[in-house]
Design an enzyme around this catalytic site. Structure first.
Site, PDB file in Angstrom:
ATOM      1  N   ARG A  71      43.369  38.576  34.247  1.00  0.00           N
ATOM      2  CA  ARG A  71      43.057  39.774  33.477  1.00  0.00           C
ATOM      3  C   ARG A  71      43.914  40.921  33.987  1.00  0.00           C
ATOM      4  O   ARG A  71      43.582  41.568  34.972  1.00  0.00           O
ATOM      5  CB  ARG A  71      41.573  40.104  33.580  1.00  0.00           C
ATOM      6  CG  ARG A  71      40.713  39.065  32.895  1.00  0.00           C
ATOM      7  CD  ARG A  71      39.296  39.527  32.675  1.00  0.00           C
ATOM      8  NE  ARG A  71      38.455  39.259  33.810  1.00  0.00           N
ATOM      9  CZ  ARG A  71      37.679  38.180  33.930  1.00  0.00           C
ATOM     10  NH1 ARG A  71      37.651  37.278  32.973  1.00  0.00           N
ATOM     11  NH2 ARG A  71      36.923  38.014  34.976  1.00  0.00           N
ATOM     12  N   GLU A 130      38.153  51.616  36.628  1.00  0.00           N
ATOM     13  CA  GLU A 130      36.937  50.816  36.777  1.00  0.00           C
ATOM     14  C   GLU A 130      36.727  50.405  38.235  1.00  0.00           C
ATOM     15  O   GLU A 130      35.604  50.413  38.734  1.00  0.00           O
ATOM     16  CB  GLU A 130      37.001  49.580  35.865  1.00  0.00           C
ATOM     17  CG  GLU A 130      37.152  49.894  34.369  1.00  0.00           C
ATOM     18  CD  GLU A 130      35.964  50.620  33.761  1.00  0.00           C
ATOM     19  OE1 GLU A 130      34.824  50.421  34.222  1.00  0.00           O
ATOM     20  OE2 GLU A 130      36.184  51.419  32.821  1.00  0.00           O
ATOM     21  N   HIS A 169      47.263  45.218  39.254  1.00  0.00           N
ATOM     22  CA  HIS A 169      47.529  43.788  39.275  1.00  0.00           C
ATOM     23  C   HIS A 169      49.000  43.516  39.006  1.00  0.00           C
ATOM     24  O   HIS A 169      49.748  44.403  38.660  1.00  0.00           O
ATOM     25  CB  HIS A 169      46.705  43.085  38.207  1.00  0.00           C
ATOM     26  CG  HIS A 169      45.253  43.159  38.466  1.00  0.00           C
ATOM     27  ND1 HIS A 169      44.398  43.861  37.661  1.00  0.00           N
ATOM     28  CD2 HIS A 169      44.499  42.626  39.450  1.00  0.00           C
ATOM     29  CE1 HIS A 169      43.182  43.754  38.143  1.00  0.00           C
ATOM     30  NE2 HIS A 169      43.199  43.015  39.216  1.00  0.00           N
ATOM     31  N   ASP A 217      42.127  51.062  39.957  1.00  0.00           N
ATOM     32  CA  ASP A 217      42.175  51.665  38.632  1.00  0.00           C
ATOM     33  C   ASP A 217      40.831  52.334  38.383  1.00  0.00           C
ATOM     34  O   ASP A 217      39.982  52.362  39.259  1.00  0.00           O
ATOM     35  CB  ASP A 217      42.518  50.621  37.548  1.00  0.00           C
ATOM     36  CG  ASP A 217      41.555  49.456  37.554  1.00  0.00           C
ATOM     37  OD1 ASP A 217      40.485  49.557  38.181  1.00  0.00           O
ATOM     38  OD2 ASP A 217      41.868  48.432  36.924  1.00  0.00           O
ATOM     39  N   ASP A 250      39.815  47.201  42.946  1.00  0.00           N
ATOM     40  CA  ASP A 250      41.081  47.555  42.289  1.00  0.00           C
ATOM     41  C   ASP A 250      41.313  49.060  42.266  1.00  0.00           C
ATOM     42  O   ASP A 250      40.374  49.834  42.157  1.00  0.00           O
ATOM     43  CB  ASP A 250      41.071  47.078  40.823  1.00  0.00           C
ATOM     44  CG  ASP A 250      41.221  45.585  40.723  1.00  0.00           C
ATOM     45  OD1 ASP A 250      41.568  44.956  41.741  1.00  0.00           O
ATOM     46  OD2 ASP A 250      40.977  45.046  39.628  1.00  0.00           O
ATOM     47  N   TYR A 284      45.764  36.387  39.027  1.00  0.00           N
ATOM     48  CA  TYR A 284      44.635  36.840  38.222  1.00  0.00           C
ATOM     49  C   TYR A 284      44.980  36.952  36.736  1.00  0.00           C
ATOM     50  O   TYR A 284      46.053  37.433  36.376  1.00  0.00           O
ATOM     51  CB  TYR A 284      44.158  38.190  38.747  1.00  0.00           C
ATOM     52  CG  TYR A 284      42.769  38.505  38.305  1.00  0.00           C
ATOM     53  CD1 TYR A 284      41.729  37.639  38.602  1.00  0.00           C
ATOM     54  CD2 TYR A 284      42.502  39.642  37.562  1.00  0.00           C
ATOM     55  CE1 TYR A 284      40.449  37.913  38.185  1.00  0.00           C
ATOM     56  CE2 TYR A 284      41.221  39.927  37.154  1.00  0.00           C
ATOM     57  CZ  TYR A 284      40.205  39.053  37.458  1.00  0.00           C
ATOM     58  OH  TYR A 284      38.942  39.312  37.033  1.00  0.00           O
ATOM     59  N   GLU A 298      35.965  42.921  44.363  1.00  0.00           N
ATOM     60  CA  GLU A 298      35.133  42.593  43.204  1.00  0.00           C
ATOM     61  C   GLU A 298      34.925  41.112  42.943  1.00  0.00           C
ATOM     62  O   GLU A 298      33.899  40.736  42.409  1.00  0.00           O
ATOM     63  CB  GLU A 298      35.544  43.329  41.931  1.00  0.00           C
ATOM     64  CG  GLU A 298      37.006  43.323  41.545  1.00  0.00           C
ATOM     65  CD  GLU A 298      37.765  44.460  42.175  1.00  0.00           C
ATOM     66  OE1 GLU A 298      38.253  44.245  43.302  1.00  0.00           O
ATOM     67  OE2 GLU A 298      37.904  45.520  41.566  1.00  0.00           O
TER      68      GLU A 298
END
Length: 854
Positions: free
Chosen positions: A328, A102, A373, A100, A98, A326, A11
DNA sequence: CAGTGAGCGAGCTTCCGCTTGACTT
């Protein structure tokens, strides 16, 4: 086969850059830049063919199993084209977003959009190291459709929630406002806190502070506080009930007032002060857990005074510089690499005795959360020392914060000793407490901040002199001390993010923008660092609470998350879930329809608050909040409330004053230098206006003038008023008629007038500089010539069937039919000039009648 | 809650959660 190429999609460009290092050069690593497809963002995104559909505005076909309409936003089109062309020469595509909800969704959308003909593999990793990535390349899987459906369900639910409730709020309160699962929850927390402050009753209590020292050592002064009298404990702030302002249990405690405390202070002056007990305890404290997005925002706010937005922007810079991981994330997990790096650096900088013997590891607290993450920490297998980052200012400060916090996690616990000394003085008992740090451990690098300045002091050492039971003391000063109870503190950016996170509302990527949204809507404003709800905010949340309580329940999101998890595991059906949410008897669609009929706009703009046990109504109007007083037999008096007054700080006395002033007439904004009359800025039925002088018997109609368009009545100055009141401006006389030409400001903006003829000024003209020549030019133009509309395409004359004159005209929005005074837009298929040319009277009549039915 | 002159049909606004870089000041 060394020349075969592979495409890996992640991403973010930074993640791409990092991964590239660990892969052979025939692996092309590209970034999708987050989501690449979404529901339409605005009406202009909706294809023309679908615009007519009832569901088009939602972007979700609620009648066809909630079929979502996905659009590739403009800024993502180029990315998709690029990816498509790069894909062409590749043997395999790896989707490495990722792991997850999203991230899985991004991979699925990529698959849908790119439609690759070569094999596609889903690859996931939790750590960006060579071994982890090479392992992930081998252990690929398919895109998890169930997880994708869970994301889609979340997306659709949020859209339905926001796009059905917002329009209702436009109708009932004010245009342009909004509601949403996340923002409305945040607003509710802030509003609830304000209500607690409104209900809060302040109490006053007294105690005594003394500075004492051992009889033999005048220099060893320390503070002691009165704790009890004749065995009865002295009341403190915690003994009061905030709602009643009374003592919770008045039999248990002794309440001191000013007189009692002063009398007592005098009495004990001559008493003998003596130590009755000394108690010492040791205890350990642990370092705080590694940073995640919410805690980083909180600490940066407390310690560096940075807003959530500033923090994220600065962290992004550090991330791009390769200094931190990262920013976030909701996982406090530290990778093995991070733990080793921290431990090595602790030994190197502070020595082995500061290293915690065991490795401290941290896991995400949410159940079922995939750890996509790790925590926010200094990047790499070797941390960069803050002095060697090359950073300065806020960037350095933030990096240092992250570095220290991470280092602390692998350091020994701090050992502290607390000492409590009890002192007797006549009937009174005093107490003193101190803290000593026996071994600082992690405190060498890091002390967690606090929102409460008094609590922060606990980390400071307070050293008491060595004393034992029976030792004699002397009081140097004895001071009666007044205290008052404080209402619960308002939320700050940091504390609201923390509160939302605790309820599982919002995501690391959105914490900063949640505050932005409620500030933008004017629901909340910032007073220093405190978030204060506005009256508009109070009105919106009141409407939602009264009519859609379930939706603004704090547990709404966590219940949704539970269902989404079940959908992801295949234990719940997404369609059934959405259907229950939106359709049917208790569904959102029906509920909004019912409540729409029920809710009276007047009522929803009225905020009912209680102040000192008395109800008080505040209304929100076009020009801000105001109060209304219905005098007996008299006219209603309206008074504006200054915008910087918080709901909880409204003072009934002040309201009375405002109403009295309003009844007595308004306050002038200045005086006219010519006439010496006072000038007012008032708000009338048609908006704000200036008035020269007052309405009196002799002068029932004082001179008035509208405020120039776009001028805010609150910032209007006396100069604005003098200029506006100087209108109309005579430009001169018309050379032909010799009649005057005037320039003035009117209902439709600035205009010029001559002999009963009016023309609006154009964009390039200025009311105060326009001259005679230009005015004549404007007046000579055809009336309405500036408008594109009005051109007759076909004139049907009087149509018998409709008994009205009918014309087809070409206007601003394309061709339309003019039936008498009513206008009707032509249907999509009848807008072609050739079709209009051939249109018959019968055809025309049927269009008009069909439109009338609607 | 005041006074100062037209016509204009329609569509628009709004949600949450991923992610930069191109804009301007």
């Amino acid at each position: 086969m060394a020349d075969k190429k592979y495409l890996v999609i992640v991403e973010s460009p930074t993640k791409a850059k990092t991964i590239r290092k660990f892969l052979p050069s025939n692996y092309i690593v590209e970034a999708s830049m987050g989501h690449i497809r979404d529901l339409p963002q605005s009406a202009s995104d909706i294809p023309a063919a679908l615009k007519k559909e009832e569901w088009a505005k939602l972007g979700v076909n609620v009648d066809e199993d909630f079929d979502p309409l996905y659009i590739v936003p403009k800024d993502k089109k180029k990315i998709i084209t690029d990816l498509k062309s790069k894909m062409k020469d590749c043997a395999t595509i790896y989707l490495a977003t990722d792991e997850d909800r999203e991230g899985e969704s991004i991979s699925w959308h990529l698959l849908e959009l790119l439609k690759p003909k070569v094999p596609v593999k889903r690859m996931v990793f939790h750590e960006i190291t060579k071994t982890a990535i090479q392992k992930a390349l081998k252990e690929t899987r398919e895109v998890d459709e169930k997880l994708v459906r869970a994301q889609e369900t979340r997306r659709i639910l949020d859209r339905l929630y926001g796009y059905t409730l917002s329009p209702l709020i436009w109708k009932k309160i004010a245009y342009g406002l909004s509601a949403g699962r996340v923002q409305s929850t945040g607003l509710r927390m802030i509003a609830e806190r304000e209500r607690e402050r409104m209900r809060f009753k302040r109490s006053v209590y007294w105690d005594i502070k003394a500075q004492v020292h051992p009889a033999a050592d005048k220099k060893a002064l320390f503070d002691a506080k009165l704790t009890s009298i004749k065995g009865g404990r002295v009341a403190g702030g915690k003994d009061f009930d905030g709602l009643t302002g009374k003592l919770v249990d008045d039999k248990k405690v002794v309440l001191l007032d000013e007189k009692k405390s002063k009398d007592l202070a005098k009495n004990i002056e001559k008493a003998e002060w003596k130590v009755t007990s000394v108690e010492e305890k040791t205890f350990n404290s642990k370092p705080a857990i590694p940073f995640i997005t919410s805690t980083l925002q909180m600490e940066a706010n407390r310690k560096l005074g940075m807003s959530s937005k500033d923090t994220m922007r600065t962290a992004q810079r550090l991330y791009e510089e390769g200094l931190i991981t990262y920013m976030r994330t909701d996982s406090p997990n530290l990778s093995q690499e991070a733990i080793n790096a921290a431990r090595n650096m602790v030994v190197e900088l502070y020595g082995k005795e500061y290293l915690n013997p065991e490795v401290r590891q941290y896991a995400a607290k949410q159940k079922g959360a995939q750890e996509a993450h790790e925590a926010i920490r200094p990047a790499g297998a070797e941390f960069t020392h803050p002095d060697k980052t090359g950073m300065s200012g806020r960037e350095l400060a933030l990096y240092e914060l992250i570095w220290k916090r991470t280092m602390a996690t692998q350091m020994k616990e701090a050992e502290k000793a607390s000492m409590t000394i009890k002192i007797e003085a006549g009937d009174a008992e005093f107490s003193a407490s101190g803290t000593r740090i026996l071994f600082p451990g992690f405190l060498r690098v890091y002390v967690e901040g606090s929102d409460d300045p008094e609590a922060a002091l606990e980390d400071k050492e307070v050293i008491l002199p060595v004393l034992k039971k029976g030792d004699s003391l002397k009081a140097a000063t004895i001071t009666p001390d007044m205290h008052e109870t404080k209402p619960p503190a308002r939320f700050t950016e940091a504390s609201i993010v923390q509160a939302l996170e605790k309820e599982g509302v919002g995501r690391p990527s959105t914490y900063a923008s949640i505050i932005g949204t409620i500030l933008d809507r004017g629901y909340v404003r910032k007073e220093g660092s405190a978030l204060v709800p506005t009256f508009t905010g109070m009105a919106v949340i009141q409407l939602l609470e009264n009519h859609f309580e379930h939706l603004v329940d704090y547990s709404f999101t966590s219940e949704m998350e539970e269902s989404l998890d079940k959908i992801a595991y295949g234990e719940e059906d997404w369609l059934k879930y959405l259907t229950k949410f939106y359709k049917g008897k208790g569904g959102l669609a029906k509920k909004v329809e019912e409540q729409d009929k029920k809710i009276k706009p007047e009522e929803s703009r009225t905020i009912h608050i209680m102040k000192d046990g008395k109800p008080m109504d505040i209304k929100v109007g076009r020009f801000g909040p105001y109060v209304v007083e219905k005098g007996e037999g008299k006219e209603e008096v309206h008074a504006s409330i200054p915008e910087d007054i918080a709901p909880a700080d409204l003072d009934p006395e002040q309201i009375k004053e405002l109403l009295k002033n309003q009844a007595n007439g308004p306050t002038p904004i200045g005086t006219d230098p010519k006439t010496k009359e006072k000038i007012y800025c008032l708000v009338g039925r048609y908006g704000a206006y200036f008035q020269l002088g007052e309405v009196t018997e002799e002068n029932p109609k004082p001179k008035r003038a509208s405020l120039p368009k776009g001028k805010d009545p609150k910032t209007a100055t006396i100069e604005d008023a003098i200029q506006a009141l100087s209108l109309p401006r005579e430009l001169g006389v018309h050379p032909e008629t010799k009649k005057p030409i005037l320039a003035n400001n009117g209902r439709f903006g600035p205009y010029v007038m001559h002999d009963g003829n009016f023309r609006s000024l154009k964009k390039e003209d200025d009311l105060f500089t326009v001259d005679l020549k230009r005015a004549i030019e404007l007046l000579s133009e055809e009336k309405g010539a500036s408008r594109r509309g009005g051109k007759v395409l076909k004139d049907f004359g009087l149509v018998a069937k409709l008994k009205k004159k009918v014309q087809v005209l070409d206007g601003k929005y394309g061709p339309y039919i003019k039936v008498g005074t009513k206008n009707i837009t032509l249907p999509e298929d009848k807008r072609d000039p050739k079709v209009i040319e051939k249109m018959t009277e019968a055809e025309l009549a049927s269009i008009v009648l069909a439109a009338a039915k609607k």
